[in-house]
Scaffold this motif. Sequence first.
Motif, PDB file in Angstrom:
ATOM      1  N   ARG A 156      -8.575  43.381 -29.730  1.00  0.00           N
ATOM      2  CA  ARG A 156      -9.787  42.865 -30.372  1.00  0.00           C
ATOM      3  C   ARG A 156     -10.235  43.774 -31.502  1.00  0.00           C
ATOM      4  O   ARG A 156     -10.691  43.292 -32.551  1.00  0.00           O
ATOM      5  CB  ARG A 156     -10.907  42.696 -29.346  1.00  0.00           C
ATOM      6  CG  ARG A 156     -10.749  41.480 -28.436  1.00  0.00           C
ATOM      7  CD  ARG A 156     -11.906  41.386 -27.468  1.00  0.00           C
ATOM      8  NE  ARG A 156     -13.175  41.306 -28.174  1.00  0.00           N
ATOM      9  CZ  ARG A 156     -14.346  41.622 -27.631  1.00  0.00           C
ATOM     10  NH1 ARG A 156     -14.399  42.075 -26.385  1.00  0.00           N
ATOM     11  NH2 ARG A 156     -15.461  41.513 -28.341  1.00  0.00           N
ATOM     12  N   MET A 196     -14.631  46.479 -26.256  1.00  0.00           N
ATOM     13  CA  MET A 196     -13.573  45.893 -27.085  1.00  0.00           C
ATOM     14  C   MET A 196     -12.212  46.469 -26.702  1.00  0.00           C
ATOM     15  O   MET A 196     -12.035  47.681 -26.653  1.00  0.00           O
ATOM     16  CB  MET A 196     -13.829  46.148 -28.571  1.00  0.00           C
ATOM     17  CG  MET A 196     -14.971  45.360 -29.157  1.00  0.00           C
ATOM     18  SD  MET A 196     -15.073  45.514 -30.960  1.00  0.00           S
ATOM     19  CE  MET A 196     -13.764  44.388 -31.467  1.00  0.00           C
ATOM     20  N   ASN A 241     -10.472  42.446 -35.290  1.00  0.00           N
ATOM     21  CA  ASN A 241     -11.727  42.570 -36.021  1.00  0.00           C
ATOM     22  C   ASN A 241     -11.529  43.342 -37.322  1.00  0.00           C
ATOM     23  O   ASN A 241     -12.054  42.963 -38.378  1.00  0.00           O
ATOM     24  CB  ASN A 241     -12.766  43.263 -35.152  1.00  0.00           C
ATOM     25  CG  ASN A 241     -14.133  43.339 -35.800  1.00  0.00           C
ATOM     26  OD1 ASN A 241     -14.790  42.325 -36.017  1.00  0.00           O
ATOM     27  ND2 ASN A 241     -14.575  44.551 -36.118  1.00  0.00           N
ATOM     28  N   ALA A 252      -9.815  36.212 -27.369  1.00  0.00           N
ATOM     29  CA  ALA A 252      -9.437  36.940 -28.582  1.00  0.00           C
ATOM     30  C   ALA A 252      -8.589  36.113 -29.537  1.00  0.00           C
ATOM     31  O   ALA A 252      -8.890  36.008 -30.733  1.00  0.00           O
ATOM     32  CB  ALA A 252      -8.714  38.229 -28.204  1.00  0.00           C
TER      33      ALA A 252
END
Length: 281
Positions: free
Chosen positions: A163, A159, A167, A243
């Motif tokens: 990202r 990641m 998240n 993304a």
Amino acid sequence: MSSVLRPAISDTDTAEEPDGTITVASGTYRPVSTHLAIAPPVSVVIPAMNEAENLPYVFKTLPDWIHEVVLVDGNSTDNTVEVAREVWPGVKVVPQQGKGKGDALITGFEACTGDIIVMVDADGSADGHEILSYVSALVSGADFAKGSRFANGGATDDMTLIRKFGNWALCTVVNRKFGARYTDLCYGYNAFWRHCLDKIDLDCTGFEVETLMNIRVVKAGLRVQEIPSHEYLRIHGASNLRAVRDGLRVLRVILKERSNRRALRRRSHATMLLSGRGEVS
């Protein structure tokens, strides 16, 4: 059902079958570790499109005690299907008619015959040995075992900072709007009892399917347990994840589910008022 099975029976009440299962007076159990034996069959669903190079690594980590592997082939142009059948001869191959990861998972779920379903990506990022932790959580009482890269003991090698931030932001919104306590939102390594499908009614086709599942299990009042998971780098090939594009799709799902929740509350409130006036029997 206890996660640790210690049947109080004598040796004469047991019989070991050629495939390793143990039949006792109360049923048939399959040993999955030195401390755990389970009765429910476990199905593993793997959506794949042009993942021939990665599948040998994926199947290598899968435990031999699982009931079945369902490979959903997304119209691969390489030898994905041939490799799958070579490394796991009993694999059930299901051709995907639509497009998108959500559509592939829904197709795979419909083909499963096990009582427990595990979702595993085909890029080699998931460690199949972790399935034991997921199954242990389910037989201990959870309805949905949700993988988390950010729970204590979890990690990710795949990641970027943007990202991770995305998240975290989306996870925070879901926690506040739906009363969840998630540490991770957009992760596809999960397991659940088959009966959960009747309560979450999946209806999306893209990568946002994982977020939709996480929201709807909370809305349905199902018991969720997070499982620390290590996400590894994709072994071969490039990811189809984008993304910004997929982040916006996830956000739209969140807003739609929030809107649906408000509409349901308004209808419930209106029904109660009408009932109080004697207009609804």
